[in-house]
Design a protein around this motif. Structure first.
Motif, short mmCIF file in Angstrom:
data_model
loop_
_atom_site.label_atom_id
_atom_site.label_comp_id
_atom_site.label_asym_id
_atom_site.label_seq_id
_atom_site.Cartn_x
_atom_site.Cartn_y
_atom_site.Cartn_z
N THR A 112 17.00 52.46 20.62
CA THR A 112 17.63 53.48 21.45
C THR A 112 16.71 54.69 21.49
N GLY A 136 18.32 47.17 28.40
CA GLY A 136 19.76 46.96 28.49
C GLY A 136 20.44 48.02 29.34
N SER A 137 20.10 49.29 29.09
CA SER A 137 20.71 50.37 29.85
C SER A 137 19.77 51.57 29.91
N GLY A 138 20.00 52.42 30.92
CA GLY A 138 19.21 53.62 31.06
C GLY A 138 17.95 53.40 31.87
N HIS A 152 14.21 48.99 35.02
CA HIS A 152 15.61 49.21 35.34
C HIS A 152 16.43 48.24 34.49
N PRO A 153 17.71 48.55 34.25
CA PRO A 153 18.54 47.65 33.43
C PRO A 153 18.42 46.20 33.88
N ALA A 173 17.62 55.45 26.93
CA ALA A 173 17.50 54.00 27.16
C ALA A 173 17.86 53.24 25.89
N THR A 174 18.43 52.06 26.11
CA THR A 174 18.67 51.11 25.03
C THR A 174 18.00 49.81 25.45
N TYR A 175 17.20 49.24 24.55
CA TYR A 175 16.49 48.03 24.90
C TYR A 175 16.34 47.11 23.71
#
Length: 180
Positions: A112, A136-138, A152-153, A173-175
């Motif tokens: 994160t 994943g998000s952000g 992008h997500p 961002a979470t990845y």
């Protein structure tokens, strides 16, 4: 969470095993002798950047280093027993979903990156380290050896790492990151 005292002792033991002085490790890592001394004496918690520089000097990925500190190989890692580390300077969080440990080489991480944060690495911990990053998000821009990739997500970025990288997120961002 990671025990700073155990990490400090392990870093000192790694340096001693190489036969390096603090000055030797400072030359190899780019960190000052004073910073290294404070880290090895558990006076400060190392930042992600400092750990990255130490891992590069020792030829280890960060997950390999953290797995050495945490425990022996376990086939099942329960959710509540995952090692997690937060950079005290940036708030970047790295949770080891599946650590590298003999006999397995791959590592799976949940990361994160807070909003308006950039993390840079001058070199990989091991030349040719393979990354598979799933956003994943952000929003996340990953620059690999000068080539920027705006993700992008749902996007997956795959690369082998030979030089510098930079991770930047304007909104957070979470990845997931798989390393081998």
């Amino acid at each position: 969470m990671l025990d700073d005292t155990r990490l400090a002792a392990h870093l000192a033991a790694l340096r001693a095993a190489q036969g390096w002085t603090l000055a030797d490790l400072a030359d190899r890592s780019g960190l000052s002798r004073a910073t290294l001394s404070r880290i090895e004496n558990a006076e400060v918690s190392p930042t992600a950047a400092a750990l990255g520089q130490l891992c590069a000097a020792f030829g280890l990925s960060m997950s390999q280093l953290l797995a050495m500190v945490e425990s022996d190989f376990r086939p099942v890692i329960p959710l509540d027993q995952r090692a997690s580390w937060t950079d005290p300077d940036t708030g970047f969080t790295r949770t080891v979903i599946s650590p590298a440990a003999p006999p397995l080489r791959g590592e799976w991480l949940l990361c994160t990156l807070p909003a308006d944060t950039t993390r840079s690495y001058d070199r990989p911990p091991r030349p040719g380290l393979e990354h598979h990053l799933l956003l994943g998000s952000g929003d996340l821009t990953v620059t690999v050896e000068g080539n920027a990739h705006a993700l992008h997500p749902g996007d997956c970025l795959r690369y082998q790492l030979w030089g510098a990288t930079e991770f930047h997120s304007a909104g957070g961002a979470t990845y997931l990151l798989f390393l081998t």
